[in-house]
Design a protein around this motif. Structure first.
Motif, PDB file in Angstrom:
ATOM      1  N   GLY A 146       0.797  -1.215   0.000  1.00  0.00           N
ATOM      2  CA  GLY A 146       0.000   0.000   0.000  1.00  0.00           C
ATOM      3  C   GLY A 146       0.832   1.268   0.000  1.00  0.00           C
ATOM      4  N   TRP A 147       2.071   1.172  -0.495  1.00  0.00           N
ATOM      5  CA  TRP A 147       2.953   2.331  -0.536  1.00  0.00           C
ATOM      6  C   TRP A 147       2.799   3.042  -1.877  1.00  0.00           C
ATOM      7  CZ3 TRP A 147       7.936  -0.685   1.213  1.00  0.00           C
ATOM      8  CH2 TRP A 147       7.762  -1.110   2.531  1.00  0.00           C
ATOM      9  N   LYS A 148       2.560   4.355  -1.834  1.00  0.00           N
ATOM     10  CA  LYS A 148       2.421   5.145  -3.052  1.00  0.00           C
ATOM     11  C   LYS A 148       3.517   6.207  -3.147  1.00  0.00           C
ATOM     12  CE  LYS A 148      -2.575   4.452  -3.489  1.00  0.00           C
ATOM     13  NZ  LYS A 148      -3.902   5.101  -3.576  1.00  0.00           N
ATOM     14  N   ARG A 149       3.531   7.117  -2.201  1.00  0.00           N
ATOM     15  CA  ARG A 149       4.586   8.137  -2.169  1.00  0.00           C
ATOM     16  C   ARG A 149       5.599   7.706  -1.129  1.00  0.00           C
ATOM     17  NH1 ARG A 149       4.107  12.822  -4.429  1.00  0.00           N
ATOM     18  NH2 ARG A 149       5.265  13.860  -2.788  1.00  0.00           N
ATOM     19  N   VAL A 150       6.745   7.189  -1.604  1.00  0.00           N
ATOM     20  CA  VAL A 150       7.713   6.531  -0.727  1.00  0.00           C
ATOM     21  C   VAL A 150       9.079   7.183  -0.879  1.00  0.00           C
ATOM     22  CG1 VAL A 150       8.699   4.320  -0.014  1.00  0.00           C
ATOM     23  CG2 VAL A 150       6.450   4.381  -1.105  1.00  0.00           C
ATOM     24  N   LEU A 151       9.712   7.462   0.245  1.00  0.00           N
ATOM     25  CA  LEU A 151      11.107   7.898   0.270  1.00  0.00           C
ATOM     26  C   LEU A 151      11.922   6.785   0.902  1.00  0.00           C
ATOM     27  CD1 LEU A 151      13.332  10.037  -0.126  1.00  0.00           C
ATOM     28  CD2 LEU A 151      12.797  10.868   2.166  1.00  0.00           C
ATOM     29  N   VAL A 152      12.891   6.269   0.165  1.00  0.00           N
ATOM     30  CA  VAL A 152      13.736   5.177   0.636  1.00  0.00           C
ATOM     31  C   VAL A 152      15.127   5.732   0.894  1.00  0.00           C
ATOM     32  CG1 VAL A 152      14.629   2.870   0.151  1.00  0.00           C
ATOM     33  CG2 VAL A 152      12.390   3.557  -0.745  1.00  0.00           C
ATOM     34  N   ASN A 168      11.995   4.229 -12.309  1.00  0.00           N
ATOM     35  CA  ASN A 168      10.845   4.613 -13.130  1.00  0.00           C
ATOM     36  C   ASN A 168       9.526   4.535 -12.378  1.00  0.00           C
ATOM     37  OD1 ASN A 168      12.345   5.126 -15.454  1.00  0.00           O
ATOM     38  ND2 ASN A 168      12.331   2.984 -16.060  1.00  0.00           N
ATOM     39  N   LEU A 169       9.572   4.312 -11.081  1.00  0.00           N
ATOM     40  CA  LEU A 169       8.341   4.243 -10.302  1.00  0.00           C
ATOM     41  C   LEU A 169       7.920   5.650  -9.889  1.00  0.00           C
ATOM     42  CD1 LEU A 169       8.948   1.148  -7.986  1.00  0.00           C
ATOM     43  CD2 LEU A 169       7.523   1.291 -10.031  1.00  0.00           C
ATOM     44  N   PRO A 170       6.734   6.096 -10.252  1.00  0.00           N
ATOM     45  CA  PRO A 170       6.293   7.437  -9.850  1.00  0.00           C
ATOM     46  C   PRO A 170       6.068   7.522  -8.345  1.00  0.00           C
ATOM     47  CG  PRO A 170       4.499   6.226 -10.887  1.00  0.00           C
ATOM     48  CD  PRO A 170       5.717   5.384 -11.058  1.00  0.00           C
ATOM     49  N   GLY A 171       6.509   8.613  -7.754  1.00  0.00           N
ATOM     50  CA  GLY A 171       6.305   8.820  -6.322  1.00  0.00           C
ATOM     51  C   GLY A 171       7.312   8.126  -5.448  1.00  0.00           C
ATOM     52  N   VAL A 172       8.308   7.454  -6.031  1.00  0.00           N
ATOM     53  CA  VAL A 172       9.326   6.745  -5.253  1.00  0.00           C
ATOM     54  C   VAL A 172      10.667   7.424  -5.463  1.00  0.00           C
ATOM     55  CG1 VAL A 172      10.512   4.549  -4.861  1.00  0.00           C
ATOM     56  CG2 VAL A 172       8.082   4.558  -5.441  1.00  0.00           C
ATOM     57  N   ASN A 173      11.320   7.810  -4.390  1.00  0.00           N
ATOM     58  CA  ASN A 173      12.638   8.442  -4.454  1.00  0.00           C
ATOM     59  C   ASN A 173      13.589   7.716  -3.520  1.00  0.00           C
ATOM     60  OD1 ASN A 173      12.256  10.866  -6.223  1.00  0.00           O
ATOM     61  ND2 ASN A 173      10.687  11.314  -4.710  1.00  0.00           N
ATOM     62  N   VAL A 174      14.842   7.649  -3.936  1.00  0.00           N
ATOM     63  CA  VAL A 174      15.864   6.925  -3.185  1.00  0.00           C
ATOM     64  C   VAL A 174      17.020   7.869  -2.899  1.00  0.00           C
ATOM     65  CG1 VAL A 174      17.298   4.868  -3.097  1.00  0.00           C
ATOM     66  CG2 VAL A 174      15.188   4.833  -4.431  1.00  0.00           C
ATOM     67  N   LEU A 175      17.482   7.875  -1.643  1.00  0.00           N
ATOM     68  CA  LEU A 175      18.575   8.745  -1.226  1.00  0.00           C
ATOM     69  C   LEU A 175      19.548   7.975  -0.343  1.00  0.00           C
ATOM     70  CD1 LEU A 175      16.641  11.975  -0.104  1.00  0.00           C
ATOM     71  CD2 LEU A 175      17.960  11.704  -2.207  1.00  0.00           C
ATOM     72  N   VAL A 182      14.659  17.396   5.528  1.00  0.00           N
ATOM     73  CA  VAL A 182      13.323  17.581   6.097  1.00  0.00           C
ATOM     74  C   VAL A 182      12.260  17.627   5.007  1.00  0.00           C
ATOM     75  CG1 VAL A 182      11.868  19.129   7.452  1.00  0.00           C
ATOM     76  CG2 VAL A 182      14.242  18.746   8.120  1.00  0.00           C
ATOM     77  N   TYR A 183      12.519  18.374   3.939  1.00  0.00           N
ATOM     78  CA  TYR A 183      11.484  18.555   2.915  1.00  0.00           C
ATOM     79  C   TYR A 183      11.093  17.231   2.272  1.00  0.00           C
ATOM     80  CZ  TYR A 183       9.215  20.019  -1.395  1.00  0.00           C
ATOM     81  OH  TYR A 183       8.331  20.149  -2.428  1.00  0.00           O
ATOM     82  N   ASP A 184      12.079  16.432   1.870  1.00  0.00           N
ATOM     83  CA  ASP A 184      11.774  15.167   1.209  1.00  0.00           C
ATOM     84  C   ASP A 184      11.090  14.187   2.151  1.00  0.00           C
ATOM     85  OD1 ASP A 184      12.664  15.773  -1.342  1.00  0.00           O
ATOM     86  OD2 ASP A 184      14.732  15.252  -0.880  1.00  0.00           O
ATOM     87  N   ILE A 185      11.476  14.186   3.416  1.00  0.00           N
ATOM     88  CA  ILE A 185      10.845  13.277   4.376  1.00  0.00           C
ATOM     89  C   ILE A 185       9.381  13.637   4.563  1.00  0.00           C
ATOM     90  CG2 ILE A 185      10.810  12.595   6.811  1.00  0.00           C
ATOM     91  CD1 ILE A 185      13.861  12.810   6.797  1.00  0.00           C
ATOM     92  N   LEU A 186       9.093  14.913   4.723  1.00  0.00           N
ATOM     93  CA  LEU A 186       7.705  15.332   4.944  1.00  0.00           C
ATOM     94  C   LEU A 186       6.874  15.267   3.667  1.00  0.00           C
ATOM     95  CD1 LEU A 186       8.217  18.419   7.292  1.00  0.00           C
ATOM     96  CD2 LEU A 186       7.689  16.066   7.934  1.00  0.00           C
ATOM     97  N   ASN A 187       7.527  15.299   2.527  1.00  0.00           N
ATOM     98  CA  ASN A 187       6.817  15.329   1.247  1.00  0.00           C
ATOM     99  C   ASN A 187       6.407  13.936   0.771  1.00  0.00           C
ATOM    100  OD1 ASN A 187       5.741  16.911  -0.852  1.00  0.00           O
ATOM    101  ND2 ASN A 187       7.464  16.397  -2.189  1.00  0.00           N
ATOM    102  N   HIS A 188       6.712  12.901   1.535  1.00  0.00           N
ATOM    103  CA  HIS A 188       6.339  11.537   1.189  1.00  0.00           C
ATOM    104  C   HIS A 188       5.494  10.938   2.314  1.00  0.00           C
ATOM    105  CE1 HIS A 188       9.764  12.231  -1.482  1.00  0.00           C
ATOM    106  NE2 HIS A 188       9.276  11.279  -2.253  1.00  0.00           N
ATOM    107  N   ASP A 189       4.594  10.052   1.920  1.00  0.00           N
ATOM    108  CA  ASP A 189       3.706   9.434   2.905  1.00  0.00           C
ATOM    109  C   ASP A 189       4.425   8.382   3.743  1.00  0.00           C
ATOM    110  OD1 ASP A 189       1.622  10.973   1.913  1.00  0.00           O
ATOM    111  OD2 ASP A 189       1.058   9.455   0.432  1.00  0.00           O
ATOM    112  N   THR A 190       5.342   7.663   3.124  1.00  0.00           N
ATOM    113  CA  THR A 190       6.032   6.565   3.803  1.00  0.00           C
ATOM    114  C   THR A 190       7.532   6.783   3.735  1.00  0.00           C
ATOM    115  OG1 THR A 190       4.263   5.042   3.140  1.00  0.00           O
ATOM    116  CG2 THR A 190       6.316   4.058   3.909  1.00  0.00           C
ATOM    117  N   LEU A 191       8.200   6.567   4.851  1.00  0.00           N
ATOM    118  CA  LEU A 191       9.653   6.654   4.927  1.00  0.00           C
ATOM    119  C   LEU A 191      10.201   5.257   5.193  1.00  0.00           C
ATOM    120  CD1 LEU A 191      12.343   8.235   5.109  1.00  0.00           C
ATOM    121  CD2 LEU A 191      11.867   8.556   7.549  1.00  0.00           C
TER     122      LEU A 191
END
Length: 207
Positions: A146-152, A168-175, A182-191
């Motif tokens: 159920g993950w859509k906007r995910v920061l990994v 190529n997954l929309p809403g998924v970012n990897v760092l 702070v901005y990227d963490i708050l801008n995603h639903d799941t960390l």
């Protein structure tokens, strides 16, 4: 604070991870988070490049024509905007958006962002190793969870196979852990944090 460790491919890994309350257990404050996010976004803005106006052009101020009898307008300055090489009328001005923010406030904001996700939206995984490294398979696993906007966030470096599959997954970012902000963490639903990422983030504040 104890959190159960999962596997990125949907399986359940054995054991728990103990999160440091000094990093993941702080009461978030909206004013601190707002200050840090504003600081981040303002510093992303590039400085507007100014143009040379009439006072900035290095040309002679000597009157180059007669006042009368020339059959042309009575100009007294080659810096006028209508001439080639003259100054621009109402040109873009230099605007610098850079802000300064105390290091302690920046660190506190990151702790609060992590703490807000620890309450709701934090997942700790053993590692980012995936079997076939296919985008389709990874998208299916994210859909099951159920993950859509995910920061990994990974450790020192990001797992190449996972980064390739998630590219190529929309809403998924990897760092990597050093890029956590702070901005990227708050801008995603799941960390999603790996064990290495937890260690790096806690060492970042303890060091």
């Amino acid at each position: 604070m104890k959190v159960k460790v999962q596997k990125i491919d949907g399986g359940s890994a054995s054991g728990d991870v103990e999160l440091n309350d000094a990093v993941f257990g702080i009461e978030p404050r909206a004013d601190i988070l707002h200050r840090v996010v504003t600081w981040q976004l303002e510093n992303r803005r590039a400085t507007a490049r100014p143009v040379r106006e009439r006072s900035d052009v290095a040309r002679t101020g000597k009157k180059y024509g007669k006042q009368k009898g020339g059959g042309v307008a009575r100009h007294g300055d080659r810096k006028a905007p209508i001439f080639i090489g003259g100054g621009k009328a109402h040109g873009a001005r230099k605007r610098d958006f850079e802000q300064s923010l105390n290091k302690k406030i920046r660190q506190l904001g990151l702790k609060m962002a992590l703490s807000s996700k620890a309450r709701d939206g934090l997942v700790v995984v053993d590692s980012l190793d995936i079997q076939d490294g296919k985008t389709k398979a990874l998208a299916a696993e994210f859909g099951k969870a159920g993950w859509k906007r995910v920061l990994v966030i990974d450790g020192e470096t990001v797992n190449e196979g996972f980064a390739r599959a998630a590219g190529n997954l929309p809403g998924v970012n990897v760092l990597p852990a050093v890029g956590a902000n702070v901005y990227d963490i708050l801008n995603h639903d799941t960390l999603v944090l790996t064990r290495d990422a937890v260690e790096k983030l806690e060492a970042r504040f303890n060091g």
